[in-house]
Design an enzyme around this catalytic site. Structure first.
Site, PDB file in Angstrom:
ATOM      1  N   ASP A 191      -4.408  -2.961  -2.349  1.00 23.43           N
ATOM      2  CA  ASP A 191      -5.579  -2.071  -2.521  1.00 23.43           C
ATOM      3  C   ASP A 191      -5.675  -1.621  -3.974  1.00 23.43           C
ATOM      4  O   ASP A 191      -6.768  -1.518  -4.542  1.00 23.43           O
ATOM      5  CB  ASP A 191      -5.489  -0.832  -1.606  1.00 23.43           C
ATOM      6  N   TYR A 237       6.636  -1.244   9.292  1.00 23.93           N
ATOM      7  CA  TYR A 237       5.576  -1.368  10.294  1.00 23.93           C
ATOM      8  C   TYR A 237       6.138  -1.687  11.677  1.00 23.93           C
ATOM      9  O   TYR A 237       5.545  -1.324  12.684  1.00 23.93           O
ATOM     10  CB  TYR A 237       4.603  -2.499   9.912  1.00 23.93           C
ATOM     11  N   ASP A 273       0.827  -3.767   1.097  1.00 20.66           N
ATOM     12  CA  ASP A 273      -0.389  -3.082   1.556  1.00 20.66           C
ATOM     13  C   ASP A 273      -0.937  -2.209   0.435  1.00 20.66           C
ATOM     14  O   ASP A 273      -2.114  -2.269   0.080  1.00 20.66           O
ATOM     15  CB  ASP A 273      -0.055  -2.231   2.791  1.00 20.66           C
ATOM     16  N   LYS A 319      12.408  -2.140  -4.114  1.00 19.47           N
ATOM     17  CA  LYS A 319      12.941  -0.842  -4.538  1.00 19.47           C
ATOM     18  C   LYS A 319      14.463  -0.947  -4.415  1.00 19.47           C
ATOM     19  O   LYS A 319      15.124  -0.195  -3.687  1.00 19.47           O
ATOM     20  CB  LYS A 319      12.340   0.271  -3.654  1.00 19.47           C
TER      21      LYS A 319
END
Ligand code: NAD
Ligand code: IPM
Ligand code: MN
Length: 360
Positions: free
Chosen positions: A247, A141, A243, A187
Site C-alpha cells: 500500500d 495472519y 501488506d 525484522k
C-alpha cells in the site's frame, strides 16, 4: 479448449471494478481466440448476508476447479462487528489458504503521465519498476494460537523454513528474469521469524548466482521505498510487512487503485485481485479506479492462461489510456469507472488486432 474463470466481485467497489476487468478480459480473449467460460460466486459481506458465511463451500469448490479466479474486494463498515471466522476478511484469507496461493506478486510501475501527480517529487518516482513478492498464507495472519477476549488478544507469527523457501524461490526466479536484484525485507534484529527468514533466503542465494541479494530491515526499508524507489527491483517479504509495504508503494504509482496482484501457488491456477479494498465511501458512485482490477486480469492472462501476448496487449492498452489522461478522480481526472473500462476495451481491440495483423 475452454478456460474456466470464477469471478468473486465481493463488496463495496469490488463489483464495479470487477465488471470492467471482466469486460477487458473477455475482449482480449475474443480478439485473441481464447475461449473463456465465466461463473460468478459469492464472497465477503454479500456471502455473509445471503448464506451466513463469508466463504461458502460452493465458492471455494468452484475456485478450486477453476483455471483462475478474479476477485474484487471484501468488507465494509456494515460487517465490521463480525469477529473471527465470520469476518469478510477471514473469507478472503480462507480462500487464499484453501487455494494454496502462497506467493502474492504486486508489481508497481510509474506511468510517465502520472509521475507529476504523485505525492512525491517527479525525479524520485520517474522510472520506478518494482515487484513486491508478499508471502500470503503464513505469518501473523494464520499463526496459532490466536485469541481475543475483552482484556487480552494474541496473534502468533509462525514461519517454517519450507514456507520461506518456496516464496523466496518465486522471488529469486522473478528477479533473475528482471534486473537481477532481490531485496529481502525482515525484522531480523528483533523477531525470531525474521532471523529464520534471513538465514533461509541467504542459503538459497547460492542457487541463483545471477541475482544480487541484499537484506533490509523493514523499518528503514519503508523509508527507502519513498526516498530511492528507483533502485529497487524485486522485494520479498512476509505476509504482514508485504501488506503494508505494498500500500505504501502505491504512493509511488499515484493511487492505490492502480495496483494489481497475482497470487500463485504450486499449480498454474491463480487468484487475481487489485490490492485495494472495498473503498466503501465511494462504492456505487462510479468513481472507483478500475485500472488495478484490469491489470490483475492482465496478470491472469500471463500467469494462469498462458497468453503473455494478450497480457501485454491489455497492459499496453492501459498505458495508452493513462497517456491520454483517461483518469478517475483519485488521479485528478473526471472519468467514471465504466468510462475507463470502455476506453480500455476499445484500446485492447485496437492493440490485439494490430498485433494479429502484424503477425500474419
Ligand atoms: P481501501 O483500500 O478500501 O481504501 C483506502 C483508500 O483508497 C480510500 O480512500 C479509498 O477510497 C481509496 N481507494 C481504494 N481503492 C480505490 C479505487 N479503486 N479507486 C479509487 N480510490 C480507491 O482500504 P480501507 O478503507 O482501509 O478498507 C476498507 C475495507 O476494505 C475494509 O473492510 C478492509 O478490510 C477491506 N479491504 C479489503 C481488501 C480486499 O478485499 N483485498 C483489501 C484491503 C482492504
Ligand atoms: C489485501 C488486504 C487483505 C490483507 C485483507 C482484506 C485481509 O488488505 O489484500 O492487501 O491484509 O491481505
Ligand atoms: Mn492490504
Amino acid at each position: 479448449m475452454t478456460v474456466r474463470i470464477v469471478t468473486l466481485p465481493g463488496d463495496g467497489v469490488g463489483p464495479e471494478v470487477t465488471n470492467q476487468a471482466l469486460a477487458v478480459l473477455l475482449t482480449a480473449a475474443e480478439e485473441g481466440g481464447l475461449d473463456i467460460a465465466v461463473e460468478e460466486f459469492r464472497i465477503g459481506g454479500r456471502a455473509v448476508d445471503e448464506t451466513g458465511t463469508p466463504l461458502p463451500q460452493e465458492t471455494l469448490d468452484a475456485c478450486r476447479n477453476a483455471d483462475a479466479v478474479l476477485l474484487g474486494a471484501v468488507g465494509g463498515p456494515q460487517w465490521d462487528h463480525l469477529v473471527g471466522d465470520q469476518r469478510c476478511e477471514s473469507g478472503l484469507l480462507q480462500l487464499r489458504a484453501g487455494l494454496g496461493v502462497f506467493a502474492n506478486l504486486r508489481p508497481v510501475r510509474v506511468h510517465p503521465n502520472l509521475a507529476d501527480r504523485t505525492a512525491l517529487r517527479q525525479e524520485v518516482v520517474s522510472g520506478v519498476d518494482l515487484v513486491v513478492v508478499r508471502e500470503l498464507t503464513g505469518g501473523a495472519y494464520f499463526g496459532r494460537p490466536k485469541e481475543r477476549t475483552d482484556q487480552r488478544a494474541v496473534d502468533t507469527t509462525v514461519y517454517t523454513r519450507p514456507e520461506i523457501e518456496r516464496v523466496a524461490r518465486v522471488a529469486f526466479r522473478l528477479a533473475a528474469g528482471r534486473r537481477g536484484r532481490l531485496t529481502s525485507v525482515d525484522k531480523a534484529n528483533v523477531l525470531a521469524t525474521g532471523q529464520l527468514w534471513r538465514a533461509t533466503v541467504s542459503e538459497l542465494a547460492a542457487e541463483f548466482p545471477g541475482v544480487a541479494l541484499e537484506h533490509a530491515l523493514v523499518d528503514s526499508f519503508a523509508m527507502r521505498l519513498m526516498q530511492r524507489p528507483g533502485d529497487i527491483d524485486v522485494v520479498v517479504t512476509e505476509n504482514l510487512f508485504g501488506d503494508i509495504l505494498s500500500d505504501e508503494a502505491a504512493v509511488l504509482a499515484g493511487s492505490l487503485g492502480l495496483l494489481p496482484s497475482a497470487s500463485l501457488g504450486s499449480t498454474r491456477a491463480g487468484l487475481y485481485e487489485p490490492i485495494h479494498g472495498s473503498a466503501p465511501e465511494i462504492a456505487g458512485m462510479d468513481r472507483a479506479n478500475p485500472y488495478g482490477a484490469i491489470l490483475s486480469a492482465a496478470l491472469m492472462l500471463r500467469h494462469s492462461l498462458d497468453r503473455p501476448d494478450l497480457a501485454a496487449a491489455v497492459e499496453a492498452a492501459v498505458d495508452d489510456c493513462i497517456a491520454t489522461s483517461v483518469l478517475t478522480a483519485d488521479l485528478g481526472g473526471a472519468a467514471g469507472t465504466a468510462e475507463v473500462g470502455a476506453a480500455v476495451v476499445a484500446a485492447v481491440r485496437g492493440r490485439v488486432s494490430a498485433t494479429a495483423g502484424a503477425a500474419s
